[in-house]
Design a protein around this motif. Structure first.
Motif, PDB file in Angstrom:
ATOM      1  N   ASP A   3      34.525  39.088  32.895  1.00  0.00           N
ATOM      2  CA  ASP A   3      33.482  38.568  32.016  1.00  0.00           C
ATOM      3  C   ASP A   3      32.459  37.732  32.771  1.00  0.00           C
ATOM      4  O   ASP A   3      31.287  37.696  32.395  1.00  0.00           O
ATOM      5  N   LEU A   4      32.877  37.071  33.833  1.00  0.00           N
ATOM      6  CA  LEU A   4      31.925  36.328  34.657  1.00  0.00           C
ATOM      7  C   LEU A   4      30.902  37.295  35.262  1.00  0.00           C
ATOM      8  O   LEU A   4      29.694  37.068  35.207  1.00  0.00           O
ATOM      9  N   SER A  36      33.054  42.681  28.882  1.00  0.00           N
ATOM     10  CA  SER A  36      33.734  43.599  29.797  1.00  0.00           C
ATOM     11  C   SER A  36      34.872  44.359  29.119  1.00  0.00           C
ATOM     12  O   SER A  36      35.163  45.490  29.500  1.00  0.00           O
ATOM     13  N   ALA A  37      35.504  43.764  28.111  1.00  0.00           N
ATOM     14  CA  ALA A  37      36.554  44.485  27.388  1.00  0.00           C
ATOM     15  C   ALA A  37      35.967  45.706  26.680  1.00  0.00           C
ATOM     16  O   ALA A  37      36.605  46.762  26.603  1.00  0.00           O
ATOM     17  N   ALA A  38      34.735  45.580  26.179  1.00  0.00           N
ATOM     18  CA  ALA A  38      34.057  46.724  25.563  1.00  0.00           C
ATOM     19  C   ALA A  38      33.728  47.782  26.611  1.00  0.00           C
ATOM     20  O   ALA A  38      33.949  48.980  26.390  1.00  0.00           O
ATOM     21  N   VAL A  39      33.237  47.353  27.757  1.00  0.00           N
ATOM     22  CA  VAL A  39      32.881  48.287  28.830  1.00  0.00           C
ATOM     23  C   VAL A  39      34.109  49.087  29.255  1.00  0.00           C
ATOM     24  O   VAL A  39      34.058  50.321  29.382  1.00  0.00           O
ATOM     25  N   VAL A  40      35.222  48.412  29.473  1.00  0.00           N
ATOM     26  CA  VAL A  40      36.457  49.094  29.896  1.00  0.00           C
ATOM     27  C   VAL A  40      36.877  50.123  28.855  1.00  0.00           C
ATOM     28  O   VAL A  40      37.186  51.275  29.187  1.00  0.00           O
ATOM     29  N   ARG A  41      36.865  49.735  27.585  1.00  0.00           N
ATOM     30  CA  ARG A  41      37.309  50.665  26.533  1.00  0.00           C
ATOM     31  C   ARG A  41      36.349  51.838  26.361  1.00  0.00           C
ATOM     32  O   ARG A  41      36.765  52.936  26.005  1.00  0.00           O
ATOM     33  N   ILE A  42      35.082  51.602  26.616  1.00  0.00           N
ATOM     34  CA  ILE A  42      34.121  52.703  26.591  1.00  0.00           C
ATOM     35  C   ILE A  42      34.438  53.685  27.717  1.00  0.00           C
ATOM     36  O   ILE A  42      34.493  54.900  27.502  1.00  0.00           O
TER      37      ILE A  42
END
Length: 149
Positions: free
Chosen positions: A116-117, A86-92
């Motif tokens: 992440d869950l 989810s950290a990747a999704v947010v930064r994307i």
């Protein structure tokens, strides 16, 4: 987790990233991943993203084996580090034009373990819900320069 903890490469020395460019590593045979790549290609008007399958040569060169073996995890490589799930999704989302950074900020407010869950639930069911391809996604001639091997 920062890329600087990767003994293979530091984020600042990667030939694939700059402050304006980053790499999205995805499961090349996952239907949801391919839909996500198509979504990003359509909305990334500034061409900030390059794409590489987790099964590919670029991933082998720059990612630790744990990332390459976990095909259920989206990985974003930037000049500031490596982000997963989810950290990747947010930064994307933050890097896209329009309303997408607002959505990314709303997601960021949700505590990381909870984000992440949700990511893991979707990830665990992605092949059942969206199918699996026989081979990695092949870019069109127009897209080719944005894809890494």
């Amino acid at each position: 987790m920062s890329l600087t903890s990767n003994p293979l490469l530091s984020a600042s020395s990667s030939p694939y990233v700059t402050p304006q460019k980053c790499v999205v590593f995805f499961d090349g045979v996952c239907g949801l991943c391919n839909i996500s790549v198509d979504f990003l290609l359509a909305r990334d008007t500034h061409q900030r993203f390059r794409f590489a399958p987790l099964q590919g040569e670029t991933a082998r060169q720059v990612l630790p084996s744990a990332d390459r073996e976990r095909l259920d995890t989206l990985v974003l490589l930037t000049d500031q580090g490596t982000y997963r799930r989810s950290a990747a999704v947010v930064r994307i989302l933050w890097r896209l034009p329009g309303v997408w950074p607002i959505l990314g900020s709303l997601l960021w407010v949700i505590p990381g373990p909870l984000r992440d869950l949700g990511y893991r639930v979707v990830s665990a069911n992605r092949l059942m819900w969206f199918g699996k391809k026989e081979t990695c996604r092949l870019p069109t001639p127009e897209e080719r320069e944005r894809f890494l091997p």
